[in-house]
Scaffold this active site. Structure first.
Site, short mmCIF file in Angstrom:
data_model
loop_
_atom_site.label_atom_id
_atom_site.label_comp_id
_atom_site.label_asym_id
_atom_site.label_seq_id
_atom_site.Cartn_x
_atom_site.Cartn_y
_atom_site.Cartn_z
N TYR A 90 0.86 -1.20 0.00
CA TYR A 90 0.00 0.00 0.00
C TYR A 90 0.88 1.23 0.00
O TYR A 90 1.86 1.29 0.75
CB TYR A 90 -0.90 0.02 1.24
CG TYR A 90 -2.36 -0.07 0.87
CD1 TYR A 90 -2.92 0.87 0.00
CD2 TYR A 90 -3.17 -1.09 1.36
CE1 TYR A 90 -4.25 0.77 -0.37
CE2 TYR A 90 -4.50 -1.18 0.98
CZ TYR A 90 -5.03 -0.25 0.12
OH TYR A 90 -6.33 -0.34 -0.26
N GLU A 119 -0.49 4.85 -0.53
CA GLU A 119 -1.30 6.05 -0.83
C GLU A 119 -0.44 7.30 -0.69
O GLU A 119 0.34 7.42 0.25
CB GLU A 119 -2.51 6.11 0.10
CG GLU A 119 -3.61 5.18 -0.37
CD GLU A 119 -4.81 5.16 0.56
OE1 GLU A 119 -4.91 6.02 1.44
OE2 GLU A 119 -5.65 4.27 0.38
N ASP A 161 -6.18 13.51 -25.61
CA ASP A 161 -6.11 12.13 -25.14
C ASP A 161 -5.44 11.35 -26.27
O ASP A 161 -6.05 11.08 -27.30
CB ASP A 161 -7.54 11.63 -24.89
CG ASP A 161 -7.58 10.15 -24.55
OD1 ASP A 161 -6.55 9.47 -24.67
OD2 ASP A 161 -8.67 9.67 -24.16
N THR A 201 -3.38 6.09 -22.32
CA THR A 201 -3.25 4.79 -21.67
C THR A 201 -1.82 4.32 -21.94
O THR A 201 -1.09 4.92 -22.73
CB THR A 201 -4.23 3.75 -22.25
OG1 THR A 201 -4.10 3.75 -23.67
CG2 THR A 201 -5.66 4.07 -21.88
N LYS A 218 -1.56 0.43 -25.19
CA LYS A 218 -1.85 0.33 -26.63
C LYS A 218 -0.51 0.39 -27.38
O LYS A 218 0.28 -0.54 -27.26
CB LYS A 218 -2.83 1.42 -27.04
CG LYS A 218 -4.18 1.30 -26.32
CD LYS A 218 -5.19 2.29 -26.82
CE LYS A 218 -6.54 2.12 -26.16
NZ LYS A 218 -6.74 2.99 -24.98
N ARG A 240 -1.74 -2.48 -18.59
CA ARG A 240 -2.98 -1.70 -18.70
C ARG A 240 -2.95 -0.59 -17.66
O ARG A 240 -2.71 -0.84 -16.48
CB ARG A 240 -4.21 -2.57 -18.45
CG ARG A 240 -4.29 -3.81 -19.29
CD ARG A 240 -5.68 -4.41 -19.21
NE ARG A 240 -6.56 -3.66 -20.07
CZ ARG A 240 -6.59 -3.77 -21.40
NH1 ARG A 240 -5.78 -4.61 -22.01
NH2 ARG A 240 -7.41 -3.04 -22.11
N1 DSN Z 1 -11.47 0.74 -25.71
C1 DSN Z 1 -10.41 1.48 -26.35
C2 DSN Z 1 -10.28 1.17 -27.79
O1 DSN Z 1 -10.48 0.04 -28.16
O2 DSN Z 1 -9.93 2.04 -28.55
C3 DSN Z 1 -10.55 2.94 -26.13
O3 DSN Z 1 -10.41 3.17 -24.79
#
Ligand code: DSN
Length: 408
Positions: free
Chosen positions: A46, A48, A192, A218, A221, A227
């Site tokens: 933990y 925080e 984003d 994110t 990707k 993730r």
């Molecule tokens: N779910 C994602 C995508 O497939 O593009 C976007 O967050």
């Protein structure tokens, strides 16, 4: 005391990943090292708060890991401040929006069917419920962004925040133009870059950082990490608000095992080989898009400059996105159905499919293998009612993928 059920499910999923050609534009395969960090004993801790300012004892090592993640991320995107704690892209966006505007303020983002994201103002998302949200669209003829139309809408609705950066748009974004539009109505600008982050980090797409108040992404990707989410800014006042909005605003204890895995991914992303990888991702997407165009398929915007492209499958072959997704899945090819701008199908059915190259490029596919898969896709659609023929293709896809193992 071993949970046989879950581990056999994981084994089945591994087999599925090994056999399938994974073309979902938002997925990727992480390295052994990313997986090792994420599956490590850091999950026991933990922590925080932030490095050196925690609410728990024993944080000296997770502090080091989180500091390393932050330093590497700043280097990767050439930014001044960042927060690596967001559990996901959605919590990153929630914290980013809360750091810029107040509940009830007006926001302007791209509509989901046009290629935007739920957290950019979709009515059922927090972003559409907590804020007065409006959406801009692409042009009907070209499926391209029309900046004059975005400006016109902004002048009319006077948003406090404009959001750019999309999940299903295959052309570059003009962040400087977005900044001008935001300035003309005294709005904040947020990008984003969840999809194109890897291209931005390697210089294959212009960076939003010089133009945007906040940039979110994110990490799983094109960045090929675990993730999770990240937030970046060059503004020290906004950075302070971001930290407060993540913790204690939205989240509790940070996932230090995931943060360590993010640090590993950022280390990998800083290597020259990652730049080569991103270049190949783009070449592969372009080769595949060209194949489909040559076969007479309707590709939105007429091609791609990034890692993905969209096929209007209803217009091309008179089937819904859902039907196409299921058909391909039955032959070991994974794609996702996707609404297209001005879609007359419901999102569950959709008129499009989205195809992306990051995942299979990680496994070593080059243009030749992507074209082989594209050819199978065309054959599958053409012979959609001939199960024997489809089974033969399914076998060929898994045979091909035996030569391109998972990195992990
Ligand atoms: N779910 C994602 C995508 O497939 O593009 C976007 O967050």
């Amino acid at each position: 005391m071993i949970d046989q059920k879950i581990f056999s499910i994981i084994d089945e999923e591994r087999k599925r990943q090994e056999e399938n050609a994974e073309l979902i534009a938002s997925e990727n395969f992480v390295s052994q090292e990313v997986l090792r960090a994420q599956g490590s004993i850091l999950t026991n801790k933990y922590a925080e708060g932030y490095p050196k300012k925690r609410y728990y004892g024993g944080c000296e090592f997770v502090d080091e890991a989180e500091d390393l993640a932050r330093e590497r991320l700043k280097k990767l995107f050439n930014c001044e401040y960042c927060n690596v704690q967001p559990y996901s892209g959605s919590t990153a966006n929630m914290a980013a929006i809360r750091s810029l505007i107040e509940h009830g303020d007006t926001i302007l983002g791209m509509g989901v069917d046009a290629g935007g994201h739920l957290t950019h103002g979709y009515k059922l998302s927090f972003s559409g419920r907590d804020y007065n949200s409006y959406s801009y669209n692409v042009e009907k003829e070209t499926y391209l962004l029309n900046y004059d139309e975005v400006e016109e809408l902004a002048l009319k609705i006077k948003p406090k925040l404009i959001i750019c950066g999309y999940s299903a748009y295959s052309r570059p974004l003009d962040f400087a133009r977005f900044r001008k539009i935001a300035d003309s109505v005294s709005a904040y600008l947020m990008a984003d870059i969840a999809h194109i982050a890897g291209l931005v980090a390697t210089g294959y797409h212009p960076s939003p950082l010089p133009y945007c108040d906040i940039v979110t992404s994110t990490t799983h990707k094109t960045l090929r990490g675990p993730r999770g989410g990240i937030i970046m800014t060059n503004n020290p006042e906004i950075a302070k608000k971001v930290d407060k909005n993540i913790f204690p605003g939205i989240q509790g204890g940070p996932l230090e095992h995931v943060i360590a895995a993010k640090a590993v991914a950022f280390y990998e992303d800083l290597q020259d080989s990652y730049k080569d990888y991103i270049h190949q991702v783009i070449l592969n997407a372009q080769a595949m898009a060209k194949f489909f165009i040559d076969k007479g398929y309707s590709i939105l915007t007429g091609g791609t400059d990034n890692h993905l492209f969209m096929i209007d499958i209803k217009k091309s072959r008179n089937m819904t996105g859902l039907e196409c997704q299921k058909l391909l899945e039955s032959c070991n090819i994974t794609v996702n159905k996707n609404s297209i701008p001005f879609d007359d199908e419901k999102p569950f059915y959709a008129s499009g499919i989205r195809i992306g190259t990051p995942a299979m490029t990680t496994r070593g596919y080059k243009e030749e293998q992507f074209i082989e898969i594209a050819n199978y896709i065309d054959e599958i659609i053409t012979h959609k009612d001939d199960r024997k023929y489809l089974d033969a293709i399914k076998e060929k896809v898994s045979e091909l993928n035996k030569n391109y193992p998972l990195p992990n």
